[in-house]
Design a protein around this motif. Structure first.
Motif, mmCIF file in Angstrom:
data_model
loop_
_atom_site.group_PDB
_atom_site.id
_atom_site.type_symbol
_atom_site.label_atom_id
_atom_site.label_comp_id
_atom_site.label_asym_id
_atom_site.label_seq_id
_atom_site.Cartn_x
_atom_site.Cartn_y
_atom_site.Cartn_z
ATOM 1 N N GLN A 220 8.847 58.919 56.320
ATOM 2 C CA GLN A 220 7.860 60.028 56.776
ATOM 3 C C GLN A 220 8.065 60.468 58.142
ATOM 4 O OE1 GLN A 220 4.094 57.779 55.399
ATOM 5 N NE2 GLN A 220 3.627 59.728 54.589
ATOM 6 N N GLY A 221 7.931 61.874 58.392
ATOM 7 C CA GLY A 221 7.851 62.385 59.609
ATOM 8 C C GLY A 221 6.907 63.404 60.043
ATOM 9 N N ALA A 222 6.390 63.787 61.091
ATOM 10 C CA ALA A 222 5.516 64.688 61.098
ATOM 11 C C ALA A 222 5.670 65.197 62.659
ATOM 12 C CB ALA A 222 3.971 64.491 60.874
ATOM 13 N N TYR A 223 4.851 66.640 62.624
ATOM 14 C CA TYR A 223 4.527 67.186 63.989
ATOM 15 C C TYR A 223 3.193 67.389 63.610
ATOM 16 C CZ TYR A 223 4.414 69.792 68.443
ATOM 17 O OH TYR A 223 3.943 70.141 69.491
ATOM 18 N N ARG A 224 2.027 66.787 64.116
ATOM 19 C CA ARG A 224 0.627 67.127 63.996
ATOM 20 C C ARG A 224 0.020 67.268 65.356
ATOM 21 N NH1 ARG A 224 -1.240 63.829 58.635
ATOM 22 N NH2 ARG A 224 -2.906 64.867 58.816
ATOM 23 N N HIS A 225 -0.125 68.410 65.828
ATOM 24 C CA HIS A 225 -0.390 68.612 67.431
ATOM 25 C C HIS A 225 -1.506 69.740 67.328
ATOM 26 C CE1 HIS A 225 1.119 69.128 71.927
ATOM 27 N NE2 HIS A 225 -0.103 68.825 71.669
ATOM 28 N N GLU A 226 -2.532 69.662 67.450
ATOM 29 C CA GLU A 226 -3.566 70.775 67.703
ATOM 30 C C GLU A 226 -3.321 71.544 68.864
ATOM 31 O OE1 GLU A 226 -8.037 72.015 67.863
ATOM 32 O OE2 GLU A 226 -7.330 70.336 68.648
ATOM 33 N N LEU A 227 -3.073 72.918 68.694
ATOM 34 C CA LEU A 227 -2.631 73.670 70.120
ATOM 35 C C LEU A 227 -3.858 74.472 70.465
ATOM 36 C CD1 LEU A 227 0.807 74.650 69.286
ATOM 37 C CD2 LEU A 227 0.027 72.778 70.691
ATOM 38 N N SER A 228 -5.067 74.288 69.997
ATOM 39 C CA SER A 228 -6.068 75.035 70.443
ATOM 40 C C SER A 228 -6.379 75.356 71.776
ATOM 41 C CB SER A 228 -7.591 74.539 69.891
ATOM 42 O OG SER A 228 -7.743 73.385 70.202
ATOM 43 N N HIS A 261 11.166 67.386 65.016
ATOM 44 C CA HIS A 261 10.811 66.042 65.613
ATOM 45 C C HIS A 261 10.322 65.118 64.559
ATOM 46 C CE1 HIS A 261 10.515 67.732 69.329
ATOM 47 N NE2 HIS A 261 9.249 68.136 69.536
ATOM 48 N N GLY A 262 9.839 65.337 63.273
ATOM 49 C CA GLY A 262 9.624 64.470 62.168
ATOM 50 C C GLY A 262 10.892 64.187 61.405
ATOM 51 N N LEU A 263 11.706 65.212 61.112
ATOM 52 C CA LEU A 263 12.868 64.922 60.281
ATOM 53 C C LEU A 263 13.883 64.282 61.048
ATOM 54 C CD1 LEU A 263 14.152 65.321 57.591
ATOM 55 C CD2 LEU A 263 14.557 67.588 58.033
ATOM 56 N N MET A 338 4.321 61.269 63.452
ATOM 57 C CA MET A 338 4.740 60.149 62.341
ATOM 58 C C MET A 338 6.153 59.655 62.293
ATOM 59 S SD MET A 338 3.827 57.846 59.818
ATOM 60 C CE MET A 338 2.297 58.245 59.591
ATOM 61 N N TYR A 339 6.298 58.664 62.223
ATOM 62 C CA TYR A 339 7.749 58.081 61.971
ATOM 63 C C TYR A 339 7.621 56.929 61.295
ATOM 64 C CZ TYR A 339 12.109 55.686 62.858
ATOM 65 O OH TYR A 339 13.367 55.079 62.640
ATOM 66 N N GLN A 340 7.937 56.671 59.830
ATOM 67 C CA GLN A 340 7.620 55.852 58.870
ATOM 68 C C GLN A 340 8.674 55.448 58.002
ATOM 69 O OE1 GLN A 340 4.770 55.410 55.400
ATOM 70 N NE2 GLN A 340 3.391 55.129 57.198
ATOM 71 N N LEU A 341 9.139 54.216 57.807
ATOM 72 C CA LEU A 341 10.290 53.799 57.067
ATOM 73 C C LEU A 341 9.741 52.584 56.033
ATOM 74 C CD1 LEU A 341 13.078 52.982 59.983
ATOM 75 C CD2 LEU A 341 12.692 55.433 58.807
ATOM 76 N N GLU A 441 20.451 70.961 58.901
ATOM 77 C CA GLU A 441 19.634 70.293 58.202
ATOM 78 C C GLU A 441 18.262 70.414 58.453
ATOM 79 O OE1 GLU A 441 23.520 67.671 56.601
ATOM 80 O OE2 GLU A 441 22.219 66.803 58.129
ATOM 81 N N TRP A 442 17.897 69.877 59.821
ATOM 82 C CA TRP A 442 16.788 69.943 60.443
ATOM 83 C C TRP A 442 15.834 71.180 60.507
ATOM 84 C CZ3 TRP A 442 18.286 65.963 64.752
ATOM 85 C CH2 TRP A 442 18.860 64.763 64.080
ATOM 86 N N CYS A 443 16.402 72.217 60.704
ATOM 87 C CA CYS A 443 16.023 73.407 61.154
ATOM 88 C C CYS A 443 15.939 74.376 59.474
ATOM 89 C CB CYS A 443 16.847 74.258 61.925
ATOM 90 S SG CYS A 443 16.926 73.570 63.451
ATOM 91 N N CYS A 444 16.558 73.971 58.451
ATOM 92 C CA CYS A 444 16.546 74.626 57.333
ATOM 93 C C CYS A 444 15.065 74.575 56.451
ATOM 94 C CB CYS A 444 17.606 74.478 56.450
ATOM 95 S SG CYS A 444 17.300 72.870 55.505
#
Length: 536
Positions: A220-228, A261-263, A338-341, A441-444
């Motif tokens: 799992q990978g993620a970018y969860r960053h509230e930009l308000s 960032h996540g992938l 998130m970075y999960q293996l 791969e990471w941008c597609c």
């Protein structure tokens, strides 16, 4: 105190106009050709031109000195300039931004390091002029998203290697053009994905490569960053622009537009295009609640907003693994990259809890004695066990650069490690840690995910960007020079930097006493004298 200073600097930077945005080109469209075959979307894969070779494992001759130019000196660019002044064996030749004052301001980092000032380029076409120079090896690109590809294309066509901030390409058309340019020109095209160089990710990658987690089957990978708190500060091109560049981009485009960032870090663990490949993706998103409301508040218009508040992409691989990637910059939540293996023998997790889970049997098999006999993989390892694990499995990259990286900084040091490894590979004639296929791969996920969702969450085949070479290399590994070769390279790099700083001292001392004209003349004379000395 430090946190308040960080936010003050970030807000100030966001208020500045982004590099070369004054005459902003239209964002590239999501219009790559595709067809539906047996229920799966298949995009067009251009045939490799005759005589063109893969860029997999690409190397170029060793560079005794890496001569670099920076384009884009708004938010991330200045930090990159400062970090590079700490790396031996480099010379900063040029600084470029649409706003001349910002480029000139970055020469202060060179002055602080006692390095001669770089030449300044500015305006809409400044980067084009810079790329015509013959004394630049690398163009380091930290502009706004839309200009990443424009500057990279110009640089590659001019014979320069490129390092591009994320996301490095915004659509499939840009991706395939960069692949072809890298392959044709035999030039590096590196994505500047700093999260691959964070300490936890590097150490976990080393553990995975040595089999500690068994077979890693789910990531799992993620970018969860509230930009308000930042939306109002993103630069606006004129008085009629009420949204700013980033909110406007999210309004126009669906899909995970910031997936790297996540992938990136989990793709390295899974050996993507080095023995495995991403095969099929399915994307889903929520309705745009927050994004649409943000537009309404700023423009008074209730208009469609393409990017969902939360986007999830599931990807299956050729070898039966699964990748799960999340993107959310809209809703209130703690920062989460998130970075999960999940492996057959162990588990690693970062955000919101950082730690490892292994059974006592696996700990002992790894040669690490657990601190109690009933250790269970149902819970995270204790601090003592984690320390013992890291003592054995700390990444060689962390060992080499970690302490200096913490001092130099850049997102806790990972930016400095990324830049240092880039220079290390160039100076030692090695393949880079991240190549143009990683970039692809990471941008597609942006365009492919958009297609999936627009067709009712239909499966989309992820193209083989290597065009048949994804299984040539067996396993992802960082390249290292032989110790004796590395010692020679290190010594020559330090010697060059000492000479460069001596030249800088001549320039700045003369500048203070006699002014700029005399300083330029003194620097030219000192360079000529140094060149003669090297020939003897």
């Amino acid at each position: 105190m430090k946190r308040n200073l960080f936010y003050s600097i970030l807000v100030a930077a966001l208020m500045l106009p982004l590099s070369v945005w004054a005459q902003q080109p239209e964002a590239g469209k999501f219009d790559w050709p595709y067809k539906v075959v047996n229920g799966t979307v298949v995009t067009e894969v251009p045939a490799m031109p005759a005589g063109q070779q893969t860029a997999l494992g690409l190397t170029v001759p060793k560079m005794d000195v890496v001569r670099v130019a920076f384009v884009g000196l708004g938010m991330r660019g200045p930090g990159a300039v400062e970090r590079w002044t700490h790396i031996p064996g480099i010379e900063i030749k040029a600084l470029c931004d649409h706003e001349k004052e910002r480029a000139e301001a970055c020469n202060n980092y060179l002055k602080k390091a006692s390095m001669p000032p770089a030449d300044i380029y500015s305006g809409e076409d400044g980067y084009k002029q810079l790329c015509q120079r013959s004394d630049i090896d690398v163009v380091y690109i930290a502009t706004d998203w839309i200009h990443h590809f424009l500057v990279a294309k110009q640089a590659l066509e001019s014979g320069k290697h490129v390092a591009i901030e994320v996301p490095s390409a915004m659509n499939m058309n840009e991706i395939w053009q960069l692949i072809n340019l890298s392959e044709q020109k035999r030039l590096h095209c590196m994505i500047l994905e700093n999260c691959c160089y964070d300490f936890f990710e590097l150490n976990s990658l080393n553990m995975a490569q040595q089999g500690l987690f068994g077979e890693v089957i789910y990531t799992q990978g993620a970018y969860r960053h509230e930009l308000s708190q930042f939306w109002d500060y993103y630069w606006k091109k004129d008085d009629q622009d009420k949204l700013g560049w980033r909110l406007d981009y999210n309004k126009k485009f669906r899909g995970d537009v910031y997936a790297t960032h996540g992938l990136g870090p989990v793709a390295q663990v899974l050996d993507i295009h080095r023995g495995d490949r991403m095969k099929t993706l399915v994307a889903m998103d929520t309705k745009s609640f927050v994004g649409r409301q943000l537009v309404k508040e700023r423009t008074g218009k209730d208009e469609p907003f393409r990017n969902g508040d939360h986007t999830t992409t599931l990807i299956s691989t050729e070898n039966g693994k699964v990748i799960e990637i999340h993107h959310n910059v809209m809703t209130p939540q703690p920062y989460n990259r998130m970075y999960q293996l999940t492996g057959t023998k162990g588990f690693a997790n970062k955000y919101p809890i950082e730690g490892y889970a292994l059974s006592g049997k696996e700990m002992q098999a790894a040669g690490v004695q657990p601190d109690h006999e009933n250790l269970s993989a149902h819970t995270y390892l204790s601090a003592t066990d984690t320390e013992a694990l890291l003592k054995k499995y700390t990444s060689p990259i962390v060992t080499k650069y970690g302490e200096e990286a913490k001092e130099v900084g850049g997102h806790g040091g990972m930016d400095f490690i990324m830049d240092s490894r880039f220079v290390y590979c160039l100076r030692n004639g090695l393949p880079l840690d991240m190549d143009v296929y990683d970039l692809a791969e990471w941008c597609c996920l942006a365009e492919l995910g958009s297609v999936s969702m627009d067709l009712g969450n239909q499966p989309v085949e992820v193209p083989d960007f290597t065009r048949g070479h994804w299984n040539d290399v067996k396993g992802y590994r960082h390249a290292w020079a032989a110790p004796e070769d590395e010692a020679v390279t290190n010594a020559s790099g330090k010697a060059f930097t000492e000479q460069l700083k001596a030249l800088g001292k001549v320039y700045y001392e003369t500048l203070e006493k006699k002014g700029e004209k005399a300083a330029v003349k003194a620097l030219a004379a000192a360079k000529k004298k140094a060149a003669k000395a090297r020939k003897k």
